[in-house]
Design a protein around this motif. Structure first.
Motif, PDB file in Angstrom:
ATOM      1  N   GLU A 150       0.697  -1.019   0.072  1.00 58.30           N
ATOM      2  CA  GLU A 150       0.209  -0.021  -0.089  1.00 58.30           C
ATOM      3  C   GLU A 150       0.882   1.155  -0.127  1.00 58.30           C
ATOM      4  OE1 GLU A 150      -3.061   1.938   3.114  1.00 58.30           O
ATOM      5  OE2 GLU A 150      -3.809  -0.142   2.119  1.00 58.30           O
ATOM      6  N   ILE A 151       0.650   2.115  -1.016  1.00 56.08           N
ATOM      7  CA  ILE A 151       1.371   3.406  -0.949  1.00 56.08           C
ATOM      8  C   ILE A 151       0.587   4.527  -0.925  1.00 56.08           C
ATOM      9  CG2 ILE A 151       3.096   2.598  -2.763  1.00 56.08           C
ATOM     10  CD1 ILE A 151       1.413   3.923  -4.906  1.00 56.08           C
ATOM     11  N   ALA A 152       1.100   5.687  -0.732  1.00 56.99           N
ATOM     12  CA  ALA A 152       0.276   7.036  -0.364  1.00 56.99           C
ATOM     13  C   ALA A 152      -0.864   7.024  -1.257  1.00 56.99           C
ATOM     14  CB  ALA A 152       1.236   8.238  -0.747  1.00 56.99           C
ATOM     15  N   GLY A 154      -3.614   5.184  -0.294  1.00 54.64           N
ATOM     16  CA  GLY A 154      -4.363   3.988  -0.254  1.00 54.64           C
ATOM     17  C   GLY A 154      -4.301   3.021  -1.367  1.00 54.64           C
ATOM     18  N   PHE A 155      -3.540   3.313  -2.477  1.00 60.15           N
ATOM     19  CA  PHE A 155      -3.358   2.515  -3.665  1.00 60.15           C
ATOM     20  C   PHE A 155      -2.711   1.105  -3.276  1.00 60.15           C
ATOM     21  CE2 PHE A 155      -3.744   6.741  -5.324  1.00 60.15           C
ATOM     22  CZ  PHE A 155      -4.904   6.599  -6.328  1.00 60.15           C
ATOM     23  N   THR A 156      -3.222   0.097  -3.918  1.00 57.39           N
ATOM     24  CA  THR A 156      -2.451  -1.231  -3.772  1.00 57.39           C
ATOM     25  C   THR A 156      -1.766  -1.566  -5.176  1.00 57.39           C
ATOM     26  OG1 THR A 156      -4.087  -2.185  -2.487  1.00 57.39           O
ATOM     27  CG2 THR A 156      -2.784  -3.580  -3.723  1.00 57.39           C
ATOM     28  N   THR A 157      -0.375  -1.936  -4.821  1.00 58.97           N
ATOM     29  CA  THR A 157       0.506  -2.284  -5.785  1.00 58.97           C
ATOM     30  C   THR A 157       1.206  -3.643  -5.741  1.00 58.97           C
ATOM     31  OG1 THR A 157       2.538  -1.308  -5.150  1.00 58.97           O
ATOM     32  CG2 THR A 157       1.056   0.289  -6.256  1.00 58.97           C
ATOM     33  N   ARG A 158       2.134  -4.044  -6.532  1.00 57.80           N
ATOM     34  CA  ARG A 158       2.947  -5.162  -6.430  1.00 57.80           C
ATOM     35  C   ARG A 158       4.127  -5.017  -6.840  1.00 57.80           C
ATOM     36  NH1 ARG A 158       0.241 -10.350  -6.474  1.00 57.80           N
ATOM     37  NH2 ARG A 158       2.351 -11.049  -6.256  1.00 57.80           N
ATOM     38  N   PRO A 159       5.227  -5.607  -6.229  1.00 61.66           N
ATOM     39  CA  PRO A 159       6.571  -5.466  -6.780  1.00 61.66           C
ATOM     40  C   PRO A 159       6.629  -5.768  -8.301  1.00 61.66           C
ATOM     41  CG  PRO A 159       6.587  -6.588  -4.527  1.00 61.66           C
ATOM     42  CD  PRO A 159       5.159  -6.800  -5.168  1.00 61.66           C
ATOM     43  N   GLY A 160       7.425  -5.102  -9.199  1.00 64.30           N
ATOM     44  CA  GLY A 160       7.352  -5.392 -10.661  1.00 64.30           C
ATOM     45  C   GLY A 160       6.647  -4.629 -11.480  1.00 64.30           C
ATOM     46  N   VAL A 161       5.623  -4.125 -10.954  1.00 62.51           N
ATOM     47  CA  VAL A 161       4.787  -3.406 -11.659  1.00 62.51           C
ATOM     48  C   VAL A 161       5.221  -1.958 -11.750  1.00 62.51           C
ATOM     49  CG1 VAL A 161       2.554  -4.651 -11.155  1.00 62.51           C
ATOM     50  CG2 VAL A 161       3.064  -2.351  -9.975  1.00 62.51           C
ATOM     51  N   PHE A 162       4.956  -1.108 -12.857  1.00 60.63           N
ATOM     52  CA  PHE A 162       5.396   0.089 -13.274  1.00 60.63           C
ATOM     53  C   PHE A 162       5.117   1.078 -11.961  1.00 60.63           C
ATOM     54  CE2 PHE A 162       4.584   4.543 -14.686  1.00 60.63           C
ATOM     55  CZ  PHE A 162       5.931   4.980 -15.049  1.00 60.63           C
ATOM     56  N   SER A 163       5.907   1.991 -11.361  1.00 60.80           N
ATOM     57  CA  SER A 163       5.658   2.806 -10.371  1.00 60.80           C
ATOM     58  C   SER A 163       5.304   2.088  -8.864  1.00 60.80           C
ATOM     59  CB  SER A 163       4.840   3.958 -10.620  1.00 60.80           C
ATOM     60  OG  SER A 163       4.732   4.974  -9.874  1.00 60.80           O
ATOM     61  N   ALA A 164       5.745   0.830  -8.551  1.00 60.18           N
ATOM     62  CA  ALA A 164       5.195   0.109  -7.422  1.00 60.18           C
ATOM     63  C   ALA A 164       5.339   0.913  -6.171  1.00 60.18           C
ATOM     64  CB  ALA A 164       5.808  -1.242  -7.530  1.00 60.18           C
ATOM     65  N   ASP A 165       6.390   2.008  -6.105  1.00 59.03           N
ATOM     66  CA  ASP A 165       6.526   2.181  -4.832  1.00 59.03           C
ATOM     67  C   ASP A 165       6.072   3.714  -4.406  1.00 59.03           C
ATOM     68  OD1 ASP A 165       8.151  -0.015  -4.196  1.00 59.03           O
ATOM     69  OD2 ASP A 165       9.943   0.934  -5.273  1.00 59.03           O
ATOM     70  N   ASP A 220      -4.565  -6.681 -11.929  1.00 59.28           N
ATOM     71  CA  ASP A 220      -5.047  -7.037 -10.701  1.00 59.28           C
ATOM     72  C   ASP A 220      -5.392  -5.924  -9.721  1.00 59.28           C
ATOM     73  OD1 ASP A 220      -5.627  -9.663 -11.710  1.00 59.28           O
ATOM     74  OD2 ASP A 220      -3.908 -10.441 -10.900  1.00 59.28           O
ATOM     75  N   CYS A 221      -4.112  -5.174  -9.650  1.00 61.25           N
ATOM     76  CA  CYS A 221      -4.046  -4.067  -8.490  1.00 61.25           C
ATOM     77  C   CYS A 221      -5.174  -3.173  -8.865  1.00 61.25           C
ATOM     78  CB  CYS A 221      -2.510  -3.513  -8.856  1.00 61.25           C
ATOM     79  SG  CYS A 221      -1.502  -4.499  -8.075  1.00 61.25           S
ATOM     80  N   ALA A 222      -5.276  -2.938 -10.291  1.00 62.74           N
ATOM     81  CA  ALA A 222      -6.169  -1.670 -10.795  1.00 62.74           C
ATOM     82  C   ALA A 222      -7.548  -2.152 -10.322  1.00 62.74           C
ATOM     83  CB  ALA A 222      -6.089  -1.412 -12.280  1.00 62.74           C
ATOM     84  N   GLU A 223      -7.796  -3.483 -10.617  1.00 63.28           N
ATOM     85  CA  GLU A 223      -9.347  -3.918 -10.150  1.00 63.28           C
ATOM     86  C   GLU A 223      -9.385  -3.775  -8.473  1.00 63.28           C
ATOM     87  OE1 GLU A 223     -11.058  -7.244 -11.799  1.00 63.28           O
ATOM     88  OE2 GLU A 223      -9.674  -7.595 -13.209  1.00 63.28           O
ATOM     89  N   ALA A 224      -8.429  -3.736  -7.857  1.00 59.71           N
ATOM     90  CA  ALA A 224      -8.680  -3.327  -6.386  1.00 59.71           C
ATOM     91  C   ALA A 224      -8.703  -1.926  -6.092  1.00 59.71           C
ATOM     92  CB  ALA A 224      -7.387  -3.901  -5.659  1.00 59.71           C
ATOM     93  N   ASN A 225      -8.110  -1.052  -6.917  1.00 56.62           N
ATOM     94  CA  ASN A 225      -7.842   0.501  -6.682  1.00 56.62           C
ATOM     95  C   ASN A 225      -8.903   1.244  -7.444  1.00 56.62           C
ATOM     96  OD1 ASN A 225      -5.233   0.231  -5.410  1.00 56.62           O
ATOM     97  ND2 ASN A 225      -4.350   0.045  -7.102  1.00 56.62           N
ATOM     98  N   VAL A 226      -9.672   0.531  -8.502  1.00 57.54           N
ATOM     99  CA  VAL A 226     -10.767   1.083  -9.096  1.00 57.54           C
ATOM    100  C   VAL A 226     -12.083   0.308  -9.104  1.00 57.54           C
ATOM    101  CG1 VAL A 226     -11.503   2.235 -11.162  1.00 57.54           C
ATOM    102  CG2 VAL A 226      -8.930   2.059 -10.482  1.00 57.54           C
TER     103      VAL A 226
END
Length: 327
Positions: A150-152, A154-165, A220-226
């Motif tokens: 979880e980054i600033a 409240g977005f969910t990301t995963r290692p390896g995706v663009f702009s994960a941090d 998959d992250c986008a489905e959680a974030n949107v």
């Protein structure tokens, strides 16, 4: 005739592949030489749609994630260190023999040293600015990435995706430049984990939003974030995506790298794809690194082009009225 490190490992350096059972191949990109492996026993583990489909089209079994256990696993190292560690941990969890192949610029030497401290490395050699090694055993559970980060915001990301941090600063600039109204139907090409899309849906009048992303993990992250009923998620290559109907606006922060190599042609392909899916009065909003030469391509594909915002690093470009609207 030149040989890949994998072929040399099998032919000259004593790598003994299992005589039966499936071999998992993690994250190979198009062009990677798998000729040393039995095709009918190899399973490609690749969440990137273009690479996934390319291997499937030439007869490999292709999956997004590993399934069950395997006789051996090959990890083709990516650039992202956290993802590389995760892939090795996942390979160790499903196969007794793990082979790792990568370039020195992608950190293969440091991973080799770390693996030697944890496992029984049976062989290794260097060639063409890279290294291949193989091992058995060892505990790599701590290398496995968490399910989400979880980054600033409240977005969910995963290692390896663009702009994960963190939120990509170019995308943040594009959000600030977007107008209050974007039309009824909008497409976000290369949607990533959904930052742009989450802001697009806050604009007045948006009824349908197509999120188009080639990386299944990012999608998959986008489905959680949107979490919005107006959002439609597409695991697809944006350069040939067809929504089935005209869209009013395309928004995008197109990728421009293949590995470490800058490839402006990829962004140009995004521009042409946008022009084909837009309505005759449609508009494109995009952000890019300041040095990338997209203006000429935009003028080929659109009747009106302007630089609407930016700084020394990035530029926000707006294009209207596509010249090529056939889809």
């Amino acid at each position: 005739m030149s040989h890949s490190r994998l072929s040399l490992a099998v032919d000259e350096h004593g790598l003994a592949l299992p005589s039966e059972g499936h071999i998992a191949v993690f994250a190979p990109r198009v062009g990677y030489d798998l000729s040393a492996l039995p095709r009918d026993r190899s399973t490609i583990i690749q969440p990137l749609k273009p690479d996934h489909d390319a291997f499937a089209q030439v007869g490999y079994r292709a999956e997004v994630m590993e399934q069950g256990s395997y006789a051996a696993a090959l990890v083709v190292l990516p650039r992202a260190k956290a993802l590389a560690r995760d892939l090795i941990a996942r390979a160790c969890a499903v196969a007794p023999l793990v082979i790792v192949d990568g370039q020195k610029t992608d950190g293969v030497d440091s991973l080799y040293k770390e693996c030697r401290k944890r496992a029984d490395v049976h062989g290794a050699f260097t060639k063409a600015h890279g290294r291949l090694f193989w091992f058995e055993g060892g505990d790599f559970a701590d290398w496995k990435a968490g399910e989400t980060t979880e980054i600033a915001g409240g977005f969910t990301t995963r290692p390896g995706v663009f702009s994960a941090d963190a939120v990509d600063p170019a995308s943040a600039m594009l959000v600030e430049a977007l107008p209050a109204k974007l039309g009824r139907v909008v497409a976000d090409l290369g949607a990533g984990w959904g930052f742009l899309s989450s802001h697009i849906l806050r604009r007045d009048g948006v009824e349908v939003l197509h999120l188009v992303e080639a990386d299944h993990t990012a999608l998959d992250c986008a489905e959680a974030n949107v979490a919005d009923v107006r959002a439609q998620f597409h695991w697809a290559d944006a350069t040939n995506f067809k929504p089935g109907h005209r869209v009013d606006t395309v928004v995008m922060n197109p990728p421009f790298h293949t590995g470490r190599k800058a490839e402006p042609d990829l962004g140009k392909s995004f521009i042409h794809a946008a022009a084909k899916m837009l309505a005759p009065s449609g508009q494109l909003w995009m952000v890019a690194n300041r040095h990338l030469p997209y203006e000429a391509t935009l003028r080929e594909a659109f009747k009106e082009v302007e630089d609407v915002a930016g700084d020394t690093r990035f530029k926000v470009l707006k294009a209207q009225r596509p010249s090529r609207t056939r889809g």
